[in-house]
Design an enzyme around this catalytic site. Structure first.
Site, PDB file in Angstrom:
ATOM      1  N   GLU A  92       0.831  -1.204   0.000  1.00 24.44           N
ATOM      2  CA  GLU A  92       0.000   0.000   0.000  1.00 24.44           C
ATOM      3  C   GLU A  92       0.864   1.252   0.000  1.00 24.44           C
ATOM      4  OE1 GLU A  92      -3.968  -0.460   2.518  1.00 24.44           O
ATOM      5  OE2 GLU A  92      -2.257  -1.326   3.550  1.00 24.44           O
ATOM      6  N   CYS A 127       2.598  -2.284  16.167  1.00 23.64           N
ATOM      7  CA  CYS A 127       2.523  -1.932  14.737  1.00 23.64           C
ATOM      8  C   CYS A 127       1.828  -3.003  13.894  1.00 23.64           C
ATOM      9  CB  CYS A 127       3.939  -1.696  14.212  1.00 23.64           C
ATOM     10  SG  CYS A 127       3.999  -1.399  12.434  1.00 23.64           S
ATOM     11  N   CYS A 341       0.172   6.330   7.867  1.00 25.41           N
ATOM     12  CA  CYS A 341       1.199   5.447   7.317  1.00 25.41           C
ATOM     13  C   CYS A 341       1.482   4.280   8.237  1.00 25.41           C
ATOM     14  CB  CYS A 341       2.512   6.187   7.141  1.00 25.41           C
ATOM     15  SG  CYS A 341       2.404   7.575   6.083  1.00 25.41           S
TER      16      CYS A 341
HETATM   17  N1  SAH Z   1       9.852   0.827   9.838  1.00 23.86           N
HETATM   18  C1  SAH Z   1       9.987   2.223   9.820  1.00 23.86           C
HETATM   19  C2  SAH Z   1       9.024   2.934   8.889  1.00 23.86           C
HETATM   20  C3  SAH Z   1       7.602   2.444   8.860  1.00 23.86           C
HETATM   21  S1  SAH Z   1       6.582   2.751  10.268  1.00 23.86           S
HETATM   22  C4  SAH Z   1       9.885   2.781  11.224  1.00 23.86           C
HETATM   23  O1  SAH Z   1       9.532   2.040  12.128  1.00 23.86           O
HETATM   24  O2  SAH Z   1      10.218   3.949  11.409  1.00 23.86           O
HETATM   25  C5  SAH Z   1       6.188   4.482  10.143  1.00 23.86           C
HETATM   26  C6  SAH Z   1       5.830   5.111  11.486  1.00 23.86           C
HETATM   27  O3  SAH Z   1       4.513   4.715  11.914  1.00 23.86           O
HETATM   28  C7  SAH Z   1       6.770   4.677  12.606  1.00 23.86           C
HETATM   29  O4  SAH Z   1       7.140   5.777  13.402  1.00 23.86           O
HETATM   30  C8  SAH Z   1       5.910   3.724  13.388  1.00 23.86           C
HETATM   31  O5  SAH Z   1       6.389   3.555  14.675  1.00 23.86           O
HETATM   32  C9  SAH Z   1       4.562   4.390  13.296  1.00 23.86           C
HETATM   33  N2  SAH Z   1       3.429   3.544  13.681  1.00 23.86           N
HETATM   34  C10 SAH Z   1       3.327   2.198  13.606  1.00 23.86           C
HETATM   35  N3  SAH Z   1       2.128   1.789  14.077  1.00 23.86           N
HETATM   36  C11 SAH Z   1       1.455   2.898  14.443  1.00 23.86           C
HETATM   37  C12 SAH Z   1       0.161   3.134  15.011  1.00 23.86           C
HETATM   38  N4  SAH Z   1      -0.661   2.140  15.251  1.00 23.86           N
HETATM   39  N5  SAH Z   1      -0.208   4.415  15.289  1.00 23.86           N
HETATM   40  C13 SAH Z   1       0.623   5.435  15.026  1.00 23.86           C
HETATM   41  N6  SAH Z   1       1.836   5.293  14.478  1.00 23.86           N
HETATM   42  C14 SAH Z   1       2.267   4.025  14.201  1.00 23.86           C
HETATM   43 FE1  SF4 Z   2       8.489  -1.529  13.738  1.00 17.77          FE
HETATM   44 FE2  SF4 Z   2       8.511   0.102  11.607  1.00 17.77          FE
HETATM   45 FE3  SF4 Z   2       8.517  -2.562  11.275  1.00 17.77          FE
HETATM   46 FE4  SF4 Z   2       6.333  -1.372  12.204  1.00 17.77          FE
HETATM   47  S1  SF4 Z   2       7.222  -1.083  10.195  1.00 17.77           S
HETATM   48  S2  SF4 Z   2       7.280  -3.264  12.970  1.00 17.77           S
HETATM   49  S3  SF4 Z   2       7.204   0.295  13.429  1.00 17.77           S
HETATM   50  S4  SF4 Z   2      10.122  -1.337  12.232  1.00 17.77           S
END
Ligand code: SAH
Ligand code: SF4
Length: 359
Positions: A92, A127, A341
């Site tokens: 996505e 996440c 995101c």
């Molecule tokens: N893996 C990378 C990029 C993708 S996640 C990272 O972790 O930075 C993008 C952002 O969304 C990250 O800051 C992550 O912690 C946040 N995120 C994940 N699940 C979320 C949720 N349920 N509510 C708000 N932000 C969330």
């Molecule tokens: Fe953690 Fe980013 Fe992977 Fe979600 S996408 S599991 S926030 S590292």
């Protein structure tokens, strides 16, 4: 047979291919223009190319790595595009119009949130992407292709790119850098590196590698805890690279780059939202000269975490602001870039809330 996609081919590689195919070098610029500037939907649309060349191209390259499968949301709001990949997997991308509160009502700027992997191996406890587990890396054509596809589908121009979709971009660094070269390249998409933000859960060796990269790309760190104790409860990656090591890598980043770092901090009720964490976070942010982006947790089905009250979120921010740290907090639901995101997962597999694409 699976053919490579043109959206992942560097201009030099295309030039070599043309030369091997006995075609004149000037065709490269024409093809690149069709792919990256005019966003041609088919080879037949490439009207200034001879038919024979179009046939040769089609036999060597797919025009796109992505097939549009569904769109969720309408123009003027956050739109999610679901794409089917060649191997039947899905990713996505999220297109977010500028927040009028920040940029003014008339702003037509758009940010695209791009995925870098199918699933994610880092298993952060809050996440949705982590829930699905890791399937595979996206290649450069699949990453850069999301921008072209989003522009084609929306008719909008993407001004900002955040690598905050599904996956951990720094765990797929080679493909990420190849995609960034295409996204920023003069002959390709030509978006300024300053408009690109890579978000990471804190992969220390890769942060150092990206710091050495000559382009002024922005970096956002998913911190979500101001002490090892709190952070490693929700982010397993912290055991491998604890805060002390992460901050050393960020110091190195600051020596190499001009752009301010962003620390992302999801506020999760009773987990990381104490004012004590806020005070420690403020010290880290000041030392790193970083700004802080506070994101009230967006509820994920199947997970027990919740967001703190608005009052609690404001009090947390107040601690940072009083300490002289720039900290943003947006409380409205659904419109927040990071929240939208951070919630990506393979809905196609769970059948939730997806509107079929108009075919
Ligand atoms: N893996 C990378 C990029 C993708 S996640 C990272 O972790 O930075 C993008 C952002 O969304 C990250 O800051 C992550 O912690 C946040 N995120 C994940 N699940 C979320 C949720 N349920 N509510 C708000 N932000 C969330
Ligand atoms: Fe953690 Fe980013 Fe992977 Fe979600 S996408 S599991 S926030 S590292």
């Amino acid at each position: 047979m699976t053919l490579p996609a043109l959206t992942g081919i560097a201009p030099e590689t295309l030039a070599d291919w043309l030369s091997a195919a006995g075609e004149p070098p000037f065709r490269a610029a024409q093809i690149l223009e069709w792919v990256w500037k005019k966003k041609a939907a088919s080879y037949d649309a490439m009207s200034n190319l001879p038919e024979a060349l179009r046939r040769k191209l089609a036999a060597a390259y797919r025009l796109s790595a992505l097939q549009h499968a569904a769109t969720q949301g309408a123009a003027d709001t956050t739109r999610k595009f679901l794409f089917r990949l060649q191997d039947g997997r899905y990713v996505e991308s999220v297109l977010i119009p500028a927040n009028p509160a920040l940029y003014g009502e008339k702003s037509d700027r758009h940010t695209l949130c791009v995925s870098s992997q199918v699933g994610c191996a880092y298993g952060c406890k809050f996440c949705a992407s982590g829930l699905a587990g890791f399937t595979r890396n996206l290649d450069a054509g699949e990453i850069a292709g999301q921008v072209i596809a989003a522009e084609q589908l929306s008719g909008e121009r993407v001004d900002n790119l955040v690598f905050m979709g599904m996956g951990e971009p720094l765990a797929n660094l080679d493909h990420l850098l190849a995609a960034i070269a295409l996204i920023t390249g003069k002959e390709t998409l030509h978006l300024g590196a300053r408009h690109l933000t890579v978000s990471t859960s804190g992969l220390v060796p890769q942060i150092r590698r990206l710091a050495e990269h000559p382009q002024q790309i922005r970096l956002a760190i998913s911190l979500h805890g101001a002490t090892d104790e709190v952070r490693q409860r929700i982010m397993p990656v912290n055991r491998k690279w604890p805060l002390a090591e992460l901050f050393q890598a960020l110091d190195f980043w600051n020596q190499r780059k001009n752009q301010k770092l962003t620390l992302e901090y999801i506020l999760i009720d009773n987990v990381n939202d104490s004012l004590e964490q806020a005070a420690i976070l403020a010290r880290h942010a000041r030392r790193l000269r970083a700004k802080v982006n506070l994101i009230p947790y967006n509820i994920v089905q199947g997970l027990d975490w919740t967001r703190p009250s608005d009052t609690r979120c404001r009090a947390f921010r107040e601690v940072l602001v009083k300490a002289g740290v720039t900290a943003t907090l947006r409380l409205e639901k659904g419109h927040d870039i990071d929240a939208a995101c951070g919630q990506l997962r393979l809905k196609r597999e769970t059948g939730e809330g997806i509107v079929p694409a108009a075919m």
